[in-house]
Design a protein around this motif. Structure first.
Motif, short mmCIF file in Angstrom:
data_model
loop_
_atom_site.label_atom_id
_atom_site.label_comp_id
_atom_site.label_asym_id
_atom_site.label_seq_id
_atom_site.Cartn_x
_atom_site.Cartn_y
_atom_site.Cartn_z
N LYS A 1 8.20 -38.77 16.94
CA LYS A 1 7.85 -37.74 17.94
C LYS A 1 8.77 -36.56 18.13
O LYS A 1 8.26 -35.62 18.26
CB LYS A 1 7.56 -38.46 19.14
CG LYS A 1 6.34 -39.35 19.39
CD LYS A 1 6.38 -39.75 20.85
CE LYS A 1 5.06 -40.94 20.93
NZ LYS A 1 5.34 -41.59 22.27
N ILE A 2 10.22 -37.02 18.08
CA ILE A 2 11.22 -36.13 18.28
C ILE A 2 11.25 -34.93 17.23
O ILE A 2 11.24 -33.78 17.65
CB ILE A 2 12.46 -36.88 18.31
CG1 ILE A 2 12.48 -37.54 19.61
CG2 ILE A 2 13.53 -35.70 18.60
CD1 ILE A 2 13.71 -38.42 19.91
N VAL A 3 11.20 -35.30 15.86
CA VAL A 3 11.23 -34.35 14.92
C VAL A 3 10.00 -33.73 14.45
O VAL A 3 10.01 -32.80 13.75
CB VAL A 3 12.08 -35.11 13.65
CG1 VAL A 3 13.26 -35.49 13.91
CG2 VAL A 3 11.31 -36.20 13.02
N LEU B 1 21.77 -36.06 8.57
CA LEU B 1 21.75 -35.01 9.71
C LEU B 1 23.20 -35.04 10.11
O LEU B 1 23.48 -35.21 11.24
CB LEU B 1 20.70 -35.50 10.73
CG LEU B 1 19.23 -35.35 10.10
CD1 LEU B 1 18.46 -35.85 11.33
CD2 LEU B 1 18.78 -33.96 9.97
N PRO B 2 24.27 -34.55 9.46
CA PRO B 2 25.31 -34.64 9.83
C PRO B 2 25.67 -33.83 11.28
O PRO B 2 26.63 -34.10 11.99
CB PRO B 2 26.35 -34.23 8.78
CG PRO B 2 25.62 -33.35 7.89
CD PRO B 2 24.01 -34.10 8.01
N ASP B 3 25.10 -32.51 11.00
CA ASP B 3 25.11 -31.62 12.44
C ASP B 3 23.85 -31.51 13.29
O ASP B 3 24.14 -30.91 14.49
CB ASP B 3 25.70 -30.11 11.88
CG ASP B 3 26.98 -30.50 10.99
OD1 ASP B 3 27.94 -31.02 11.27
OD2 ASP B 3 26.94 -29.57 10.02
N GLN B 4 22.97 -32.01 12.93
CA GLN B 4 21.85 -31.75 13.85
C GLN B 4 21.40 -32.97 14.29
O GLN B 4 21.26 -34.12 13.76
CB GLN B 4 20.57 -31.39 12.93
CG GLN B 4 20.85 -30.12 12.08
CD GLN B 4 19.64 -29.73 11.08
OE1 GLN B 4 18.42 -29.45 11.63
NE2 GLN B 4 20.15 -29.66 9.80
N PRO C 1 22.46 -35.26 16.25
CA PRO C 1 23.48 -36.43 15.86
C PRO C 1 23.05 -37.76 16.55
O PRO C 1 23.45 -38.89 16.00
CB PRO C 1 24.82 -36.02 16.55
CG PRO C 1 24.45 -35.13 17.65
CD PRO C 1 23.11 -34.33 17.33
N TYR C 2 22.16 -37.85 17.69
CA TYR C 2 22.00 -39.11 18.18
C TYR C 2 20.93 -39.82 17.64
O TYR C 2 20.47 -41.12 18.01
CB TYR C 2 21.44 -38.79 19.70
CG TYR C 2 20.17 -38.02 19.73
CD1 TYR C 2 18.79 -38.77 19.63
CD2 TYR C 2 20.23 -36.61 20.01
CE1 TYR C 2 17.78 -37.90 19.94
CE2 TYR C 2 19.09 -35.80 19.96
CZ TYR C 2 17.83 -36.60 19.93
OH TYR C 2 16.75 -35.62 20.10
N LEU C 3 20.21 -39.32 16.32
CA LEU C 3 19.15 -39.90 15.97
C LEU C 3 19.38 -41.21 14.95
O LEU C 3 18.53 -42.06 14.95
CB LEU C 3 18.45 -38.99 14.68
CG LEU C 3 17.58 -37.72 15.38
CD1 LEU C 3 16.76 -37.32 14.14
CD2 LEU C 3 16.36 -38.50 16.27
N SER C 4 20.69 -41.25 14.57
CA SER C 4 21.22 -42.44 14.00
C SER C 4 21.15 -43.70 15.00
O SER C 4 20.89 -44.71 14.49
CB SER C 4 22.49 -42.25 13.46
OG SER C 4 22.83 -43.48 12.61
N ASP C 5 21.70 -43.33 16.11
CA ASP C 5 21.69 -44.25 17.39
C ASP C 5 20.33 -45.03 17.50
O ASP C 5 20.05 -45.95 17.82
CB ASP C 5 22.48 -43.87 18.29
CG ASP C 5 24.12 -43.80 18.38
OD1 ASP C 5 24.36 -44.26 17.15
OD2 ASP C 5 24.57 -43.31 19.15
N LEU C 6 19.48 -43.90 17.70
CA LEU C 6 18.02 -44.09 17.89
C LEU C 6 17.20 -44.80 16.91
O LEU C 6 16.70 -45.81 17.17
CB LEU C 6 17.37 -42.87 18.26
CG LEU C 6 15.81 -42.93 18.52
CD1 LEU C 6 15.76 -43.79 20.00
CD2 LEU C 6 15.22 -41.44 18.63
#
Length: 251
Positions: A66-68, A106-109, A111-116
């Protein structure tokens, strides 16, 4: 016998080449196939496999999707499938490496997606975990009174993750058609994910007392009680018991 072994080895090698073709888009199998259309047929296998795995990944990470958005998710999913293809037929484990993949992708974009991704995978694991007999208050009291070395085990569905952002707020905001605005906050905390006796998934931020208790109760229940301030932990502990966070291994 030697001839049979050679045939078997050749077949195994051909199967490995074919699997590499359908997961990576190469055409190495076509050189041993007696067909002018072998490359086109391999392309069909490859495309169908890619689409199936992308859809599977989307079903595991619906909030990230949904987010991306669909197009961006398809792009990152294709790259993920190329790096972590499904090689043994076990679809349950497919997708578990998306969190570290996103850290590098996504090192700079965002950044919370990895946690999600950690959160959504933990949800998947909690939902599909094995069942177990739930510990009751009566059984717990009896065991604790009779055994000073009694250990309290958590349910197989229990997952604990460490995150750097308020991804639980983000996940909750995307559970309805009307998405609420969430202000991103960088904050280190642990989240508990588990499935209750009604097969409902619960996710909550762990208090410091909960973290200590859950980390030590599997070694010694009494030691865990002595380590924390039980007066402030009573309500949390009662909630965990009622919802089936702990199991009875004697059953």
């Amino acid at each position: 016998m030697r001839g049979e072994n050679k045939v078997k080895n050749s077949l195994a090698e051909l199967q490995q080449i074919f699997l590499h073709d359908i997961y990576h888009g190469t055409k190495n199998t076509s050189s041993v196939l007696n067909s002018e259309t072998s490359k086109e047929r391999l392309e069909i296998y490859f495309n169908n496999t890619q689409l199936t795995l992308i859809d599977l990944l989307r079903s595991l990470y619906p909030v990230i999707d949904k987010i991306v958005g669909t197009d961006f998710f398809n792009t990152l999913a294709k790259k993920y499938v190329q790096k972590y293809p499904l090689i043994n037929g076990n679809r349950y484990e497919f997708g578990h490496q998306l969190a570290p993949f996103l850290t590098n992708y996504l090192p700079d974009q965002l950044p919370y997606l990895s946690d999600l991704a950690q959160l959504e995978w933990a949800y998947h694991c909690a939902y599909n975990a094995d069942d177990a007999h739930i510990m009751t208050f009566e059984k717990l009291q009896r065991l604790a009174n009779n055994d000073n070395d009694f250990n309290l085990s958590v349910h197989p569905s229990v997952q604990i993750i460490l995150v750097n952002y308020n991804v639980l707020d983000i996940w909750e905001a995307h559970q309805s058609n009307t998405i609420e605005i969430v202000h991103l906050q960088q904050q280190l905390y642990k989240i508990l994910i588990f499935r209750d006796v009604q097969n409902t998934i619960h996710m909550k931020i762990l208090s410091s007392a909960s973290q200590i208790f859950l980390a030590t109760c599997s070694q010694s229940f009494l030691t865990a009680l002595q380590t924390i301030d039980m007066e402030n932990f009573q309500l949390e502990f009662a909630e965990y018991m009622v919802k089936g966070v702990f199991t009875d291994r004697s059953e």
